[in-house]
Design an enzyme around this catalytic site. Structure first.
Site, short mmCIF file in Angstrom:
data_model
loop_
_atom_site.label_atom_id
_atom_site.label_comp_id
_atom_site.label_asym_id
_atom_site.label_seq_id
_atom_site.Cartn_x
_atom_site.Cartn_y
_atom_site.Cartn_z
N GLY A 151 0.81 -1.20 0.00
CA GLY A 151 0.00 0.00 0.00
C GLY A 151 0.85 1.26 0.00
CB CYS A 152 0.11 4.68 -1.16
SG CYS A 152 -1.47 4.99 -0.34
CG PHE A 153 -0.58 6.17 4.15
CD1 PHE A 153 0.14 7.36 4.24
CD2 PHE A 153 -1.96 6.25 4.03
CE1 PHE A 153 -0.51 8.60 4.23
CE2 PHE A 153 -2.62 7.47 4.02
CZ PHE A 153 -1.88 8.64 4.11
CB THR A 155 5.25 2.15 -0.11
OG1 THR A 155 4.64 0.96 -0.62
CG2 THR A 155 6.55 2.41 -0.85
N GLY A 156 5.58 4.34 1.99
CA GLY A 156 6.24 5.56 2.41
C GLY A 156 6.82 5.45 3.81
#
Length: 352
Positions: A151-153, A155-156
């Site tokens: 997922g995006c969060f 990953t970050g």
């Protein structure tokens, strides 16, 4: 040249647009089909306007098996629950799967039930997909048949903390994180909370301490070497289209300094072309990575003069649709097809 044959199931969203934008220009890839329940019969160029000139590729309402026929790899770019049901029709086929949804990222069923839905269509498959974060699982991805793209969060935030977990510095710790994200992370369909008029001049925390990516982040960091991690995660809706800025803070164990932590990060990411570790004290910026699969990471350390307690702040910046989505899926695609993970993704971003 022998081309890798690809199909995409769920072709109308932003994730599919990025997959197509990156793969259609490659000489080593042939996109066979794109299926969708929306815009049926329309060329992808009409749905995703940046793809002007690719009018021969049409969105089709066909079954998963029809879409996957003859493909080497199928990208699944649909919401959770829907994706799992589609994947069930493909498991018996001789085709590799890269899933961009949250349906197969988590290993624990209770985490999935708490974070995503009251049931899972094929819970026996949880834990069978390789987690598609190449900075953590490069060798496993190369051999994988089924990959769950992060997922995006997740990953970050995880990208900013992986080196600490690997160095045994994420044990019995409380990580405090605030992450700001662009509106494209909410998907292509407009909602009240992502409406331009309410977002453009606004900052808003949402799903405070209860975002669905929290379990995924903890699971990822445990696989990287972390133990007994507490994560206080506050996501913030930011007035931009693309990008995530993830700011994590934690107490720094004794015996470490900014220089020693910096070396840990530089060593961990030394062979990762798309990751830049900034000089100590220099903060990453979303504008520098937007439109790319690049990651910027920066660390700062402060020692309290009275207590002697040291605080580590790690900041990471990514493009949520590329490194946090389709671009990371393409990194897995590259590894699964014998290419370097950065192949076709190493172009510089735009400035400003």
């Amino acid at each position: 040249m022998s081309k890798v044959k690809v199909s995409i199931i769920g072709g109308a969203g932003y994730g599919s647009a990025e997959i197509l934008r990156h793969l259609l220009v490659r000489d080593d890839v042939e996109v066979l089909r794109v299926s969708s329940k929306d815009y049926i019969g329309e060329p992808v160029s009409k749905v995703h306007r940046a793809l002007v000139g690719y009018d021969d590729l049409i969105l089709q309402d066909i079954s998963p098996k029809e879409c996957a026929e003859g493909a080497d790899i199928v990208f699944l770019a649909m919401p959770h629950i829907i994706t799992a049901k589609v994947a069930m029709e493909l498991f018996d086929l001789d085709v590799k799967i890269i899933d961009l949804s949250g349906d197969f990222r988590l290993e624990n069923l209770n985490d999935y039930l708490n974070d995503y839905a009251p049931e899972h269509p094929c819970s026996d498959r949880l834990g069978t997909f390789t987690y598609g974060m190449p900075e953590l699982n490069e060798d496993k991805i190369k051999q994988a048949k089924h990959v769950a793209s992060p997922g995006c969060f997740a990953t970050g935030i995880a990208m900013g903390l992986l080196p600490l977990a690997d160095a045994d510095l994420l044990k019995n710790v409380n990580v405090r994180n605030v992450s700001m994200t662009g509106s494209s992370g909410s998907g292509v369909k407009p909602q009240a909370g992502t409406h331009h008029a309410l977002r453009v001049n606004n900052l808003k925390a949402y799903k405070t301490l209860h975002h669905q990516h929290r379990s995924e982040i903890i699971q990822t960091l445990k696989h990287a070497g972390g133990e007994n991690i507490a994560l206080d995660f506050v996501p913030v809706s930011a007035p931009l289209v693309r990008g995530i800025l993830a700011v994590s803070q934690m107490d720094l164990p004794e015996g470490h300094s900014a220089d020693s932590i910096q070396k840990i990060y530089q060593d961990y990411y030394a062979d990762h072309k798309l990751v830049t570790v900034m000089p100590v004290g220099v903060s990453p910026e979303v504008v520098a990575v937007a439109g790319t699969a690049r990651v910027e990471i920066g660390i700062t350390v402060r020692e309290d003069e009275e207590t002697g307690v040291k605080t580590l702040c790690c900041t990471s910046a990514i493009d949520n649709l590329i490194k946090g989505g389709a671009g990371q899926a393409i990194q897995s695609f590259n590894l699964m097809t014998g290419k370097p993970m950065h192949f076709g993704l190493d172009a510089p971003g735009m400035w400003p």
